[in-house]
Design a protein around this motif. Structure first.
Motif, PDB file in Angstrom:
ATOM      1  N   SER A  12      44.051  46.798  23.058  1.00  0.00           N
ATOM      2  CA  SER A  12      43.457  47.165  24.345  1.00  0.00           C
ATOM      3  C   SER A  12      42.419  48.260  24.147  1.00  0.00           C
ATOM      4  O   SER A  12      42.367  48.908  23.089  1.00  0.00           O
ATOM      5  CB  SER A  12      44.538  47.651  25.317  1.00  0.00           C
ATOM      6  OG  SER A  12      45.153  48.825  24.832  1.00  0.00           O
ATOM      7  N   THR A  55      47.300  47.631  32.679  1.00  0.00           N
ATOM      8  CA  THR A  55      46.101  46.850  32.978  1.00  0.00           C
ATOM      9  C   THR A  55      45.278  46.689  31.714  1.00  0.00           C
ATOM     10  O   THR A  55      44.951  47.681  31.062  1.00  0.00           O
ATOM     11  CB  THR A  55      45.253  47.548  34.060  1.00  0.00           C
ATOM     12  OG1 THR A  55      46.048  47.748  35.220  1.00  0.00           O
ATOM     13  CG2 THR A  55      44.053  46.701  34.421  1.00  0.00           C
ATOM     14  N   HIS A  56      44.977  45.446  31.355  1.00  0.00           N
ATOM     15  CA  HIS A  56      44.190  45.174  30.149  1.00  0.00           C
ATOM     16  C   HIS A  56      43.001  44.282  30.491  1.00  0.00           C
ATOM     17  O   HIS A  56      43.090  43.406  31.354  1.00  0.00           O
ATOM     18  CB  HIS A  56      45.043  44.445  29.104  1.00  0.00           C
ATOM     19  CG  HIS A  56      46.019  45.320  28.398  1.00  0.00           C
ATOM     20  ND1 HIS A  56      46.703  44.935  27.273  1.00  0.00           N
ATOM     21  CD2 HIS A  56      46.431  46.586  28.661  1.00  0.00           C
ATOM     22  CE1 HIS A  56      47.501  45.911  26.879  1.00  0.00           C
ATOM     23  NE2 HIS A  56      47.354  46.914  27.700  1.00  0.00           N
ATOM     24  N   GLY A  57      41.911  44.487  29.771  1.00  0.00           N
ATOM     25  CA  GLY A  57      40.826  43.519  29.779  1.00  0.00           C
ATOM     26  C   GLY A  57      41.153  42.388  28.817  1.00  0.00           C
ATOM     27  O   GLY A  57      42.143  42.430  28.082  1.00  0.00           O
ATOM     28  N   ARG A  58      40.318  41.341  28.835  1.00  0.00           N
ATOM     29  CA  ARG A  58      40.532  40.175  27.967  1.00  0.00           C
ATOM     30  C   ARG A  58      39.244  39.872  27.219  1.00  0.00           C
ATOM     31  O   ARG A  58      38.163  39.983  27.783  1.00  0.00           O
ATOM     32  CB  ARG A  58      40.952  38.967  28.811  1.00  0.00           C
ATOM     33  CG  ARG A  58      42.249  39.207  29.589  1.00  0.00           C
ATOM     34  CD  ARG A  58      42.390  38.251  30.748  1.00  0.00           C
ATOM     35  NE  ARG A  58      41.339  38.447  31.733  1.00  0.00           N
ATOM     36  CZ  ARG A  58      41.046  37.574  32.681  1.00  0.00           C
ATOM     37  NH1 ARG A  58      41.712  36.435  32.760  1.00  0.00           N
ATOM     38  NH2 ARG A  58      40.085  37.822  33.543  1.00  0.00           N
ATOM     39  N   ASN A  83      39.938  42.782  34.575  1.00  0.00           N
ATOM     40  CA  ASN A  83      41.243  43.219  34.106  1.00  0.00           C
ATOM     41  C   ASN A  83      42.366  42.427  34.773  1.00  0.00           C
ATOM     42  O   ASN A  83      42.212  41.946  35.900  1.00  0.00           O
ATOM     43  CB  ASN A  83      41.450  44.703  34.419  1.00  0.00           C
ATOM     44  CG  ASN A  83      40.487  45.585  33.665  1.00  0.00           C
ATOM     45  OD1 ASN A  83      40.061  45.258  32.564  1.00  0.00           O
ATOM     46  ND2 ASN A  83      40.128  46.718  34.255  1.00  0.00           N
ATOM     47  N   SER A 117      50.928  40.449  36.510  1.00  0.00           N
ATOM     48  CA  SER A 117      49.703  40.162  37.267  1.00  0.00           C
ATOM     49  C   SER A 117      50.003  39.861  38.732  1.00  0.00           C
ATOM     50  O   SER A 117      49.240  40.257  39.619  1.00  0.00           O
ATOM     51  CB  SER A 117      48.956  38.991  36.631  1.00  0.00           C
ATOM     52  OG  SER A 117      48.183  39.435  35.534  1.00  0.00           O
ATOM     53  N   GLU A 123      44.547  48.652  41.912  1.00  0.00           N
ATOM     54  CA  GLU A 123      44.097  49.382  40.726  1.00  0.00           C
ATOM     55  C   GLU A 123      43.453  50.728  41.055  1.00  0.00           C
ATOM     56  O   GLU A 123      43.180  51.516  40.158  1.00  0.00           O
ATOM     57  CB  GLU A 123      43.056  48.546  39.969  1.00  0.00           C
ATOM     58  CG  GLU A 123      43.585  47.261  39.388  1.00  0.00           C
ATOM     59  CD  GLU A 123      44.561  47.497  38.255  1.00  0.00           C
ATOM     60  OE1 GLU A 123      44.498  48.572  37.632  1.00  0.00           O
ATOM     61  OE2 GLU A 123      45.404  46.629  38.021  1.00  0.00           O
TER      62      GLU A 123
END
Length: 255
Positions: free
Chosen positions: A113, A163-166, A172, A212, A220
């Protein structure tokens, strides 16, 4: 007639700003009861990693951090605060990707991450402070599950979310970094689809889907809703941990 599955979610209101040492399970249960939200066996409680970290004293003053040579070099390459980069390195196994404004790390927990999950958003103390991820989120989820059972006498699951980005999608999503009382990964290999074809590789990131779903309710930004109760999930065995979701290095084609 077969009943279609139904998922019900409750964001738990009124949770105060969490401080180190707070009993967040007692706070969540009391605030849920005040909002006429009552836990049942089979429910899943999703808790933001941020309040878990705060309760565990994982808030660090950047003014107390002395950046080393590697941190100063990475900071120059990425345009980030060297003190923040030093914290990121202390939480990480390795650099995954770097460029100006971006530092993607493999966390020591196996998560990949941005900034190894080190965060400065929604922290009351201001820009001089940074919040680290919980040291043992799977262990914390097990402890919270036991506390719910102790307080209420029910068997509920717990997910600790972040919370993560991809890498291949914009935006996110919520992911599970801690889990207890549910299958973190549902392995469908060997089962059949509608037309009788056998699944050979299909695995479902069940705990991530739960995280999610909860993020749709908790938000957020400034919503102030760090805990969500979900009802209607399939929590059947075998139970697992969020660590089960980390892809092994030998299976990672993009490493």
């Amino acid at each position: 007639m077969t009943c279609a599955p139904r998922l019900v979610g409750y964001a738990i209101p009124g949770i105060p700003l969490i401080q180190a040492g707070d009993d967040i399970i007692s706070i969540i249960i009391d605030k849920a009861r005040a909002a006429d939200i009552h836990f049942r066996s089979g429910d899943c409680l999703v808790i933001s990693s941020k309040i878990v970290s705060k309760s565990c004293g994982r808030l660090v003053a950047l003014s107390a951090v002395a950046p080393g040579a590697e941190a100063r070099t990475l900071a120059a390459e990425t345009g980030k605060d060297p003190r923040l980069v030093e914290l990121v390195l202390s939480e990480s196994r390795r650099v995954s990707r770097k460029r100006l404004g971006v530092l993607v790390m493999e966390h020591r927990l196996g998560l990949v991450s941005a900034n190894a999950g080190v965060d400065q958003s929604n922290i009351q103390a201001g820009n001089d402070m940074a919040l680290l991820l919980p040291a043992d989120p799977d262990g914390a989820a097990r402890d919270f599950r036991a506390r719910v059972r102790e307080r209420l006498g029910i068997d509920a699951a717990v997910v600790i979310s972040d919370t993560h980005g991809r890498p291949f999608r914009v935006g996110n999503v919520g992911v599970a970094i801690g889990a207890a009382g549910l299958p973190a990964v549902k392995d469908l290999r060997g089962q059949r689809d509608l037309y009788g074809r056998v699944f050979e590789v299909t695995q479902v990131a069940y705990a991530d889907l739960i995280a999610s779903a909860a993020h749709l309710l908790c938000g957020e930004a400034d919503e102030g809703l760090p805990a969500v109760l979900l009802r209607g999930l399939d929590l059947g065995a075998p139970h697992g941990a969020a660590a089960d979701l980390n892809r092994a290095a030998e299976h990672d084609l993009y490493r």
